[in-house]
Design a protein around this motif. Structure first.
Motif, mmCIF file in Angstrom:
data_model
loop_
_atom_site.group_PDB
_atom_site.id
_atom_site.type_symbol
_atom_site.label_atom_id
_atom_site.label_comp_id
_atom_site.label_asym_id
_atom_site.label_seq_id
_atom_site.Cartn_x
_atom_site.Cartn_y
_atom_site.Cartn_z
ATOM 1 N N ALA A 108 -14.198 35.286 9.097
ATOM 2 C CA ALA A 108 -12.794 35.629 9.304
ATOM 3 C C ALA A 108 -12.349 35.238 10.707
ATOM 4 O O ALA A 108 -11.224 34.752 10.908
ATOM 5 N N ARG A 109 -13.219 35.418 11.683
ATOM 6 C CA ARG A 109 -12.886 35.021 13.054
ATOM 7 C C ARG A 109 -12.634 33.517 13.138
ATOM 8 O O ARG A 109 -11.688 33.068 13.801
ATOM 9 N N LEU A 110 -13.461 32.721 12.472
ATOM 10 C CA LEU A 110 -13.284 31.281 12.516
ATOM 11 C C LEU A 110 -12.003 30.842 11.813
ATOM 12 O O LEU A 110 -11.312 29.921 12.267
ATOM 13 N N LEU A 111 -11.682 31.479 10.691
ATOM 14 C CA LEU A 111 -10.436 31.149 10.004
ATOM 15 C C LEU A 111 -9.237 31.498 10.871
ATOM 16 O O LEU A 111 -8.296 30.688 11.002
ATOM 17 N N LEU A 112 -9.242 32.676 11.486
ATOM 18 C CA LEU A 112 -8.123 33.057 12.347
ATOM 19 C C LEU A 112 -8.034 32.130 13.555
ATOM 20 O O LEU A 112 -6.939 31.711 13.954
ATOM 21 N N LEU A 113 -9.172 31.780 14.117
ATOM 22 C CA LEU A 113 -9.169 30.869 15.260
ATOM 23 C C LEU A 113 -8.586 29.508 14.869
ATOM 24 O O LEU A 113 -7.787 28.922 15.606
ATOM 25 N N ARG A 114 -8.968 29.025 13.687
ATOM 26 C CA ARG A 114 -8.446 27.741 13.224
ATOM 27 C C ARG A 114 -6.942 27.804 13.017
ATOM 28 O O ARG A 114 -6.202 26.886 13.405
ATOM 29 N N LEU A 115 -6.460 28.883 12.423
ATOM 30 C CA LEU A 115 -5.025 29.035 12.200
ATOM 31 C C LEU A 115 -4.262 29.039 13.523
ATOM 32 O O LEU A 115 -3.264 28.325 13.689
ATOM 33 N N LEU A 116 -4.736 29.825 14.469
ATOM 34 C CA LEU A 116 -4.041 29.923 15.753
ATOM 35 C C LEU A 116 -4.115 28.621 16.533
ATOM 36 O O LEU A 116 -3.133 28.203 17.170
ATOM 37 N N SER A 117 -5.253 27.948 16.493
ATOM 38 C CA SER A 117 -5.415 26.728 17.278
ATOM 39 C C SER A 117 -4.624 25.564 16.710
ATOM 40 O O SER A 117 -4.385 24.580 17.411
ATOM 41 N N THR A 118 -4.208 25.662 15.444
ATOM 42 C CA THR A 118 -3.370 24.611 14.863
ATOM 43 C C THR A 118 -1.896 24.972 14.888
ATOM 44 O O THR A 118 -1.075 24.338 14.228
ATOM 45 N N GLY A 119 -1.554 26.005 15.650
ATOM 46 C CA GLY A 119 -0.153 26.337 15.857
ATOM 47 C C GLY A 119 0.422 27.352 14.898
ATOM 48 O O GLY A 119 1.632 27.601 14.920
ATOM 49 N N CYS A 120 -0.406 27.958 14.054
ATOM 50 C CA CYS A 120 0.079 28.961 13.101
ATOM 51 C C CYS A 120 -0.040 30.348 13.726
ATOM 52 O O CYS A 120 -1.140 30.907 13.802
ATOM 53 N N HIS A 121 1.085 30.894 14.182
ATOM 54 C CA HIS A 121 1.098 32.224 14.793
ATOM 55 C C HIS A 121 1.916 33.230 13.980
ATOM 56 O O HIS A 121 1.988 34.399 14.348
#
Length: 341
Positions: free
Chosen positions: A311-324
């Protein structure tokens, strides 16, 4: 089927499978090249598979970074786009293999299988498992059986989906399991024998060119323990861009943590997972202060049955690609974190 004429790219990253012992101290560290690893595998030449070898990194898996994985994905994509290979094998340490395979699975868009493998016993031990695991991984990557499966982990002749695999023992050669679903299949007689239909894959968001600001994205992981007084949550406030909460049971915390978590959820995405190895976070069963209903009503996002680490990696990926946007983040977790239940 014969694998003669098939082609596989092998990327070696280090790990126990590549370790040798220091002659003075006896301590182990990654030192073997990809070519040296492949030369140790009995029967590999007889498969007739062409191997395109990349000595990509030589690190213990705990020291691999997200930058290493992004570079690995780019290198894999280049090989696959060339049309020269039928699949990919990634050889690395087992400490983080469940996370690295999941992260690459979020990025990998192709039909070709990407097979992660490693070893639990180094070459100095009786019965090292590295050569057998590498042999099975090449078979799994070369054949047609796992097309569309994305990233998988092959150890002990078992094939596990990246989304479900867990390292469940520190030393056992049978350390890898898929709680709740079991392995996808078995490698035997130079083929993959599937136990179940390949699951429908949902990949992560593409890189949209978004930015996480002047510093790298930071996603914290907090595990709730009995008597947790919330001090660590206070220390995280203002220090991270997102938080994954590994809660008790099916998604519960002490009631005195609720105000802190609601304050955090007002500022950053907070994903609710469980510290238990098996099973989903519930969404509508318990209803008391600190229950899953209470936390979700307070702005937390359900993590489904993803482990806290994934879950941490999925959230990190979302945030790092501009999805906030919280709604979009919740939709991503609903799609990827709740498959199969």
């Amino acid at each position: 089927m014969s694998l003669t004429g098939r082609s596989v790219a092998v990327f070696a990253l280090g790990g126990t499978i590549a370790t040798t012992a220091d002659p003075l101290t006896g301590g182990l560290s990654p030192a073997l090249s990809a070519e040296q690893l492949l030369r140790s595998v009995s029967g590999l030449d007889a498969l007739g598979v062409e191997l395109r070898v990349h000595d990509f990194r030589r690190l213990p898996s705990a020291s691999l970074s997200l930058a290493d994985l992004d570079a690995l994905h780019a290198a894999i994509r280049e090989e696959l786009d060339s049309g020269r290979v039928d699949g990919v094998v990634v050889v690395q340490g087992t400490d983080t293999i469940e996370e690295t395979a999941f992260y690459l699975d979020l990025l990998h868009q192709g039909e070709e299988p990407v097979v992660f493998t490693g070893a639990m016993r180094d070459a100095t031990k009786a019965g090292p498992d590295g050569p057998a695991n590498l042999y099975a991984a090449v078979i799994a990557a070369a054949g047609p059986w796992l097309r569309g499966a994305g990233c998988v982990v092959v150890l002990g002749d078992e094939v596990h989906a990246a989304r479900t695999v867990r390292k469940s023992h520190t030393t056992s050669p049978a350390a890898f399991t898929s709680p709740g679903s079991g392995p996808l299949g078995l490698v035997a007689e130079a083929r993959v024998m599937l136990h179940q239909h390949l699951p429908r894959r949902i990949t992560g968001p593409p890189d949209t060119g978004g930015t996480a600001g002047p510093r790298p994205v930071r996603v914290a992981l907090h595990t709730v323990a009995f008597g947790d007084d919330g001090t660590q949550l206070d220390l995280l406030d203002g220090q991270c861009d997102g938080l994954v909460l590994a809660a008790l049971g099916a998604g519960h915390v002490p009631e005195w943590l609720v105000p802190r978590l609601r304050r955090l959820a007002d500022r950053i995405p907070v994903v609710l997972t469980s510290r238990i190895d098996h099973g989903p976070v519930l969404t509508r069963t318990y209803d008391y202060p600190g229950s899953e209903r209470d936390l979700l009503a307070g702005g937390l996002i359900a993590g489904g049955d993803l482990s806290p680490y994934k879950a941490r990696l999925l959230l990190l990926r979302l945030l790092s690609t501009g999805c906030h946007d919280r709604t979009r983040i919740a939709e991503a977790f609903a799609a990827i974190g709740r498959r199969g239940w």
